[in-house]
Design a protein around this motif. Sequence first.
Motif, PDB file in Angstrom:
ATOM      1  N   UNK A 150     111.045  17.775  59.730  1.00  0.00           N
ATOM      2  CA  UNK A 150     111.670  18.014  61.035  1.00  0.00           C
ATOM      3  C   UNK A 150     113.171  18.172  60.820  1.00  0.00           C
ATOM      4  N   UNK A 151     113.703  19.363  61.086  1.00  0.00           N
ATOM      5  CA  UNK A 151     115.137  19.567  60.920  1.00  0.00           C
ATOM      6  C   UNK A 151     115.877  19.220  62.209  1.00  0.00           C
ATOM      7  N   UNK A 202     109.262  21.916  61.377  1.00  0.00           N
ATOM      8  CA  UNK A 202     109.603  21.996  62.797  1.00  0.00           C
ATOM      9  C   UNK A 202     111.116  21.894  62.933  1.00  0.00           C
ATOM     10  N   UNK A 203     111.637  22.494  63.991  1.00  0.00           N
ATOM     11  CA  UNK A 203     113.097  22.507  64.137  1.00  0.00           C
ATOM     12  C   UNK A 203     113.532  21.919  65.475  1.00  0.00           C
ATOM     13  N   UNK A 204     114.827  22.069  65.771  1.00  0.00           N
ATOM     14  CA  UNK A 204     115.406  21.487  66.983  1.00  0.00           C
ATOM     15  C   UNK A 204     115.695  22.540  68.044  1.00  0.00           C
ATOM     16  N   UNK A 247     118.437  16.639  70.285  1.00  0.00           N
ATOM     17  CA  UNK A 247     117.880  16.638  68.922  1.00  0.00           C
ATOM     18  C   UNK A 247     117.031  15.388  68.708  1.00  0.00           C
ATOM     19  N   UNK A 248     117.556  14.252  69.109  1.00  0.00           N
ATOM     20  CA  UNK A 248     116.841  12.984  68.931  1.00  0.00           C
ATOM     21  C   UNK A 248     115.563  12.965  69.753  1.00  0.00           C
ATOM     22  N   UNK A 249     115.619  13.494  70.981  1.00  0.00           N
ATOM     23  CA  UNK A 249     114.434  13.514  71.843  1.00  0.00           C
ATOM     24  C   UNK A 249     113.333  14.391  71.250  1.00  0.00           C
ATOM     25  N   UNK A 250     113.707  15.536  70.690  1.00  0.00           N
ATOM     26  CA  UNK A 250     112.723  16.423  70.062  1.00  0.00           C
ATOM     27  C   UNK A 250     112.076  15.726  68.871  1.00  0.00           C
ATOM     28  N   UNK A 251     112.897  15.093  68.032  1.00  0.00           N
ATOM     29  CA  UNK A 251     112.364  14.394  66.858  1.00  0.00           C
ATOM     30  C   UNK A 251     111.463  13.233  67.273  1.00  0.00           C
ATOM     31  N   UNK A 252     111.858  12.502  68.297  1.00  0.00           N
ATOM     32  CA  UNK A 252     111.062  11.359  68.766  1.00  0.00           C
ATOM     33  C   UNK A 252     109.686  11.813  69.236  1.00  0.00           C
TER      34      UNK A 252
END
Length: 328
Positions: free
Chosen positions: A82-83, A104-106, A306-311
């Motif tokens: 995850x970038x 996966x990206x942001x 960015x953090x929400x997508x990764x979470x």
Amino acid sequence: MNEAQASERLIVNCLPLTDEERAAFRAAAPGVRQEFAGNPMERGTMVWKARVPADLRGAATAVVGNIPPEDCSGYPRLEWLQTWSAGVDRYVAPGVLAEGVTVTNATGAYGQTVGEHLFAMMWALMRNIPAYARQQDERRWHDLGRALTPAGATVLVIGTGDIGSHFATLCKAVGARTVGVRRDRTKPADGIDEMHGFDELDALLPEADVVALAVPASPQTDHLIDAKRLHLLKSTCVLLNAGRGNAVDPLALAAALAEDQLHGAGLDVTEPEPLPASSPLWDEPHCLITPHVAGGNHLEATERRIIAIALENVRRYAAGEPLVNVRR
């Protein structure tokens, strides 16, 4: 995923998280081991660094962060990367990651910041602000004449993803008519009044008061705006690029600006990067250049997205659900 499978997985998270955010990631993936390698002191800075300890690389099945592509071969168990960037070209290049590794990206995090940057460049050029700034350096008091306005203008947005859509929405808010160009013309986008395909581009360019590019790098977008298409533009047109530098032929653009073929150009990306000191674009008073800073972490809201997508993807990875923003 059963309990045994969960215990075999290791997520190494390089985001610069607070203690509260780390707790949220742990709660999102119960039973899956997570190690946090990010430096919270990098929060609010322009550069985040993915530092994965050597002893974790061999065991990591997932990494959140932009690890150096040359190090990817040192992650033999990697299943998912995850970038925190939207661009993943360096990771999907042949031979960088093993076959079967999901990337996966942001995407979705950068629309606001890049869209606002494009909007600011557009209006500054319309009002001749870059040229006035040069005059200020020279202590000159001189009226540069007619200005332009986005009110009633036709804004052509080439690439209507997250970034293009945000920019178009801002333009509509001040009275512009927005026309989009994308591969699938049947797919709508917020902020776009009418959508067209790339095969219609040459017919659309002569009617545009503003042309904004937010396209990814691909063989199809290399020098998408070349000398021929620059000649199609109005002499009052403003050209903007915040997607990939190679979408605009820099030599053709310099020649067009020197010959007053268009009102101005705003470039946050160039070909090559950094733009060489020898480039004539630096000396062109109608060219506004910023050093690829439209995106990045210049807005706190971008970091939060960015953090929400990764979470969400960590939750999905732990639950065995399809990931979002899959690029490979």
